[in-house]
Write a protein that holds these residues in place. Structure first.
Motif, PDB file in Angstrom:
ATOM      1  N   TYR A 102       1.234  -1.069  -0.091  1.00  0.00           N
ATOM      2  CA  TYR A 102      -0.065  -0.339  -0.024  1.00  0.00           C
ATOM      3  C   TYR A 102       1.106   1.170   0.201  1.00  0.00           C
ATOM      4  O   TYR A 102       1.786   1.268   0.052  1.00  0.00           O
ATOM      5  N   CYS A 103      -0.098   2.420  -0.419  1.00  0.00           N
ATOM      6  CA  CYS A 103       0.924   3.601   0.081  1.00  0.00           C
ATOM      7  C   CYS A 103       0.415   4.346   1.174  1.00  0.00           C
ATOM      8  O   CYS A 103      -0.724   4.620   1.543  1.00  0.00           O
ATOM      9  N   CYS A 105      -3.048  13.644  -3.080  1.00  0.00           N
ATOM     10  CA  CYS A 105      -2.898  12.139  -2.513  1.00  0.00           C
ATOM     11  C   CYS A 105      -2.059  11.711  -2.491  1.00  0.00           C
ATOM     12  O   CYS A 105      -1.701  11.365  -3.815  1.00  0.00           O
ATOM     13  N   ARG A 152      -0.879   7.900  -3.209  1.00  0.00           N
ATOM     14  CA  ARG A 152      -2.059   6.589  -4.022  1.00  0.00           C
ATOM     15  C   ARG A 152      -0.699   6.692  -4.665  1.00  0.00           C
ATOM     16  O   ARG A 152       0.006   6.548  -5.704  1.00  0.00           O
ATOM     17  N   CYS A 183       4.084   4.055  -5.912  1.00  0.00           N
ATOM     18  CA  CYS A 183       2.904   5.154  -5.615  1.00  0.00           C
ATOM     19  C   CYS A 183       3.749   6.533  -5.868  1.00  0.00           C
ATOM     20  O   CYS A 183       4.380   6.987  -6.449  1.00  0.00           O
TER      21      CYS A 183
END
Length: 204
Positions: free
Chosen positions: A136-137, A171, A173, A201
């Motif tokens: 995940y980022c 953001c 992402r 990311c």
């Protein structure tokens, strides 16, 4: 009654008295040197302490009586919540070190991270004890603010944009996704999930 004025001159000191005084002074100096010196606060520390007191007093004078009451009630409520949430007494004011740690944590750059989880923990409705590597980022994008973000923030503050749900800052992402993930569920059924883990990311 005596009339007129009379001048008095000090008596000359005799050698014995001078010796006594020198011996007493030497003994007093030796005794004073043998005693430990009392700790004294440096003038700079006193000045700094006085400046802090003046700053706090000026700050309190700038508040109204109602604002001071609200501040005290908020501190008391925070203390009560801390005591009721486990019985551990927490300080009313956080330490400077903890503030710096939180500031560093808030300003970490956007980067790729990973976590090993079970398929059931993914929240996609599958029941399986198999584990997958979920990437995940995470991080902030303060350095990637563009003219678009600044203008959008200005339009929102001027209430030119009201009803739309817009985000006035970039953001962290995923820019690309990893390969598809395949697994067996608790009923030996085979599934494949695409775009599950992040591969790259960025601030978008």
């Amino acid at each position: 009654m005596f009339s007129g004025s009379r001048e008095f001159s000090p008596l000359p000191s005799s050698p014995s008295s001078s010796r006594d005084s020198s011996s007493s002074s030497s003994s007093s100096s030796s005794s004073s040197s043998s005693l430990p010196a009392a700790p004294r606060r440096s003038p700079r520390a006193l000045q700094r302490h006085g400046s802090l007191l003046s700053q706090y007093s000026a700050l309190l004078e700038s508040y109204t009586e109602g604002e001071i009451r609200q501040l005290i009630s908020a501190l008391v409520e925070r203390y009560r919540q801390a005591m009721n949430s486990g019985g551990h007494e927490l300080p009313l004011f956080p330490r400077a070190g903890s503030r710096r740690k939180r500031a560093r944590a808030r300003h970490k750059p956007c980067e790729l991270r990973e976590l090993e989880v079970s398929v059931s923990e993914l929240g996609l409705g599958y029941e399986s004890d198999e584990t997958v590597l979920f990437r995940y980022c995470s991080g902030t994008c303060e350095a990637a603010v563009r003219s678009y973000d600044l203008s959008l923030k200005s339009m929102r503050s001027r209430r030119r944009i009201r009803k739309e749900k817009v985000r006035a800052r970039p953001c962290c992402r995923p820019l690309a996704y990893d390969d598809d993930v395949s697994f067996l569920d608790a009923y030996n059924r085979y599934y494949t999930v695409n775009e599950l883990s992040a591969k790259e990311c960025g601030c978008v």
